[in-house]
Design a protein around this motif. Structure first.
Motif, short mmCIF file in Angstrom:
data_model
loop_
_atom_site.label_atom_id
_atom_site.label_comp_id
_atom_site.label_asym_id
_atom_site.label_seq_id
_atom_site.Cartn_x
_atom_site.Cartn_y
_atom_site.Cartn_z
N THR A 1 -6.11 5.72 19.93
CA THR A 1 -6.28 4.80 20.78
C THR A 1 -6.60 3.59 19.72
N LYS A 2 -8.19 4.47 19.44
CA LYS A 2 -8.57 3.02 18.08
C LYS A 2 -7.67 2.32 17.17
N HIS A 3 -6.82 2.88 16.84
CA HIS A 3 -5.78 2.97 15.53
C HIS A 3 -5.33 1.77 16.56
N LEU A 4 -4.47 2.12 17.37
CA LEU A 4 -3.08 1.67 17.71
C LEU A 4 -4.22 0.04 18.22
N TYR A 5 -5.86 -0.16 18.42
CA TYR A 5 -5.61 -1.52 18.68
C TYR A 5 -6.39 -2.25 17.90
N ALA A 6 -6.07 -1.58 16.91
CA ALA A 6 -6.05 -2.19 15.72
C ALA A 6 -5.43 -2.27 15.09
N LEU B 1 5.09 -5.23 21.37
CA LEU B 1 5.85 -4.22 21.41
C LEU B 1 4.73 -3.22 21.14
N GLN B 2 3.83 -3.12 20.35
CA GLN B 2 2.28 -2.61 20.28
C GLN B 2 1.64 -2.21 21.46
N THR B 3 1.71 -4.05 22.18
CA THR B 3 0.49 -3.98 23.44
C THR B 3 1.46 -2.31 24.63
N TYR B 4 3.14 -2.73 24.59
CA TYR B 4 3.50 -1.38 25.08
C TYR B 4 3.09 -0.15 24.42
N GLN B 5 3.19 0.45 23.60
CA GLN B 5 2.94 1.50 22.90
C GLN B 5 1.11 2.02 23.59
N LEU B 6 0.36 0.46 23.03
CA LEU B 6 -0.56 1.10 23.82
C LEU B 6 -0.97 1.13 25.02
N MET B 7 -0.31 0.70 26.32
CA MET B 7 -0.38 0.73 27.13
C MET B 7 0.49 2.46 27.75
N LEU B 8 1.67 2.61 26.74
CA LEU B 8 1.99 4.02 27.25
C LEU B 8 0.74 5.09 26.76
N ASN B 9 -0.18 5.11 25.48
CA ASN B 9 -0.77 5.98 25.24
C ASN B 9 -2.26 5.81 26.62
N LYS C 1 1.20 -1.14 0.08
CA LYS C 1 -0.26 -0.29 0.19
C LYS C 1 0.94 1.58 -0.14
N ILE C 2 0.08 2.37 -0.68
CA ILE C 2 0.90 3.81 -0.83
C ILE C 2 1.38 4.10 0.78
N ILE C 3 0.38 4.13 1.88
CA ILE C 3 0.12 4.47 2.86
C ILE C 3 0.26 3.15 3.48
N ASP C 4 0.50 2.78 5.16
CA ASP C 4 0.70 1.66 5.65
C ASP C 4 0.42 2.45 7.61
N SER C 5 0.71 1.99 8.47
CA SER C 5 0.29 2.14 9.60
C SER C 5 0.78 2.93 10.21
N ARG C 6 2.49 3.11 9.80
CA ARG C 6 3.49 3.72 10.25
C ARG C 6 2.69 5.81 9.77
N VAL C 7 1.99 6.01 8.59
CA VAL C 7 1.96 6.73 8.09
C VAL C 7 0.30 7.22 8.71
N ILE C 8 -0.61 6.66 8.90
CA ILE C 8 -1.57 6.58 9.74
C ILE C 8 -1.19 7.13 11.15
N GLU C 9 -0.42 6.45 11.68
CA GLU C 9 -0.49 7.08 13.45
C GLU C 9 0.63 8.29 13.48
N SER C 10 1.79 8.37 12.61
CA SER C 10 1.90 9.62 12.06
C SER C 10 1.14 10.85 12.04
N ILE C 11 0.38 10.97 11.11
CA ILE C 11 -0.97 11.98 10.99
C ILE C 11 -1.91 12.15 12.22
N TYR C 12 -1.67 10.70 13.12
CA TYR C 12 -3.09 11.19 14.38
C TYR C 12 -1.31 11.85 15.06
N ARG C 13 -0.57 11.14 15.38
CA ARG C 13 0.31 11.59 16.14
C ARG C 13 0.67 13.41 15.96
#
Length: 480
Positions: free
Chosen positions: A289-294, A310-318, A252-264
């Motif tokens: 938060t919804k995106h991190l859960y997804a 790694l995502q679990t810890y990132q989600l818990m920090l969030n 894909k042209i956009i991935d989770s990194r791009v999506i998360e970057s926009i939200y953050r």
């Protein structure tokens, strides 16, 4: 009168004394016959000319195709600009009118599909070898887009990203301007604009370019303009939620990194804007938060244990609003949301019943550990039982090696990459090993496997034990 009849009449009249009217009739018939012959010859000549023109056009098109093929090969060998210039000049001499325009369009497409990716690759080579940034740019250069104009938007935005990594801000600005110009041009074309709303390739490219533009504007301290760019990308997501899906296996042209970057980025900028209401900030925080859960659900379904951990810890920090600090302390754990803790545990247990916080709590108690005992009240048995727990879940090896020696020299904690590899190689063992408790237990450390920096379990048993104990107590209080 015509043809053979006219010839016979002319022969008969040679020795005859004809009247004026008869002579005029024969003369008129002869003239008409000549005119027909001339017309026939002209038609034949026209057909011959058209045939030659078609043959010439076919030869020119064949020459153009061969020239384009040779040009692409030479471009790959590093002679991009020279070949395109020579090819363009040759075609301009050979062709005219409409054919010249078609040839120029072919050249633009050749440059888009070959030259720009090559430029992107060259920029990537200027970045540190094997760095995350260089690998990302290389990946961008390899992605192909069907529409040439959308490809221009994407490649110029990617070049801007590369220049931002290189801190060449002037070139980054020029590239993103070119990207936005192509984007506007695509939107202004009525036919293309009508289909753009349902064209996921276009929409993803637009989001990608807006994110790159927002990043540059943020770096230039143009906060309001950056917010507008991120908001525009965010609004596309809201209108087309399918674009943020992580389920597609396609590149894909956009991935989770791009999506998360926009939200953050949007959250970060809005938090510094006094004109933005608290409700709006919470709304954007909820989207992140919804995106991190997804993402967590996606990694768990894919059995990608490392990324899920790694995502679990990132989600818990969030969830604990501790992303800036990067760790959880006693108060954070003791006050962690029970519904969220239950939801995270539920996702892990459903993915694989070996894993989850609830499984870890059972093992913690089974190995003789107490719940929530403050460090000042720990005794030797508490430390020994903590090591038993770490061994039981696969975090600790009896005999230490290398730089991972424990304080008591009897064993060592396993590196995270080492743990992930063991779990991957053993699909039934390592019960309770994931998710790893990180609140005090991890630090950025030595080089790991394959020369990549990894996160290692801290050799200070006290810190690991304290975080495990406090989390176990919270699990008990939350009835997990």
């Amino acid at each position: 009168m015509r043809g053979k009849a006219l010839q016979e009449a002319e022969e008969w009249a040679k020795d005859k004394n004809l009247s004026y009217q008869d002579k005029q009739y024969l003369a008129a018939s002869k003239e008409k016959e000549i005119q027909k012959e001339i017309a026939a010859r002209e038609i034949e000549a026209q057909l011959e000319r058209e045939k030659k023109d078609r043959e010439a056009t076919e030869q020119r098109n064949k020459a153009l195709a061969e020239a384009n093929m040779k040009a692409r090969q030479r471009i790959r060998n590093g002679t991009i600009i020279l070949v395109l210039t020579v090819l363009g000049a040759a075609i301009s001499v050979i062709l005219a009118g409409k054919e010249v325009k078609e040839a120029q369009q072919k050249l633009k497409e050749t440059y888009t599909y070959v030259a720009y990716p090559q430029q992107l690759i060259e920029l990537g080579r200027k970045l540190p070898l094997n760095s995350t940034e260089s690998q990302l740019i290389s990946k961008k250069a390899g992605l192909k887009i069907k529409d040439a104009q959308i490809e221009q938007v994407y490649l110029h935005a990617s070049k801007s990203l590369a220049y931002q990594y290189l801190e060449d801000w002037k070139s980054a600005e020029e590239s993103i301007k070119q990207s936005m110009n192509f984007l506007r041009g695509y939107k202004e074309n009525k036919q293309e604009r009508e289909g753009s709303e349902s064209n996921s390739e276009f929409l993803e490219t637009e989001i990608f370019a807006l994110n790159i533009q927002g990043d540059l504007l943020k770096e230039q301290k143009k906060t309001q303009e950056a917010i507008e760019a991120y908001k525009e990308a965010f609004n596309i997501f809201q209108k087309h939620p399918e674009l943020s899906s992580l389920q597609s296996a396609d590149l894909k042209i956009i991935d989770s990194r791009v999506i998360e970057s926009i939200y953050r980025s949007l959250n970060s900028l809005l938090s510094t804007d006094p004109s933005v209401t608290g409700d709006l900030k919470k709304r954007f925080e909820a989207y992140l938060t919804k995106h991190l859960y997804a993402q967590l659900e996606y990694f768990l379904k894919a059995k990608n244990w490392k990324s899920a951990d790694l995502q679990t810890y990132q989600l818990m920090l969030n969830l604990a609003q501790r992303e800036e600090q990067g760790y959880l302390n006693y108060d954070n754990i003791n006050n962690f949301s029970c519904p969220d803790l239950q939801k995270i545990d539920h996702l892990w247990v459903n993915a694989d019943n070996r894993f989850g916080f609830s499984v870890q709590k059972q093992i913690w108690i089974k190995t003789g550990n107490r719940l929530g005992i403050k460090l000042d009240y720990w005794n030797n048995s508490d430390y020994e039982n903590n090591i038993k727990f770490a061994k039981a879940v696969g975090w600790y090896d009896e005999k230490g090696t290398g730089n991972n020696q424990a304080r008591d020299k009897k064993g060592s904690y396993v590196s995270l990459d080492g743990l992930y590899k063991r779990i991957k190689d053993n699909s039934v063992g390592y019960r309770g090993s994931l998710p790893v408790i990180r609140s005090f237990s991890f630090r950025r450390g030595v080089d790991g496997e394959d020369g990549v920096n990894e996160v290692e379990i801290d050799i200070e048993t006290i810190k690991q034990a304290r975080s495990s104990s406090f989390l176990a107590l919270r699990l008990a209080n939350c009835n997990i």
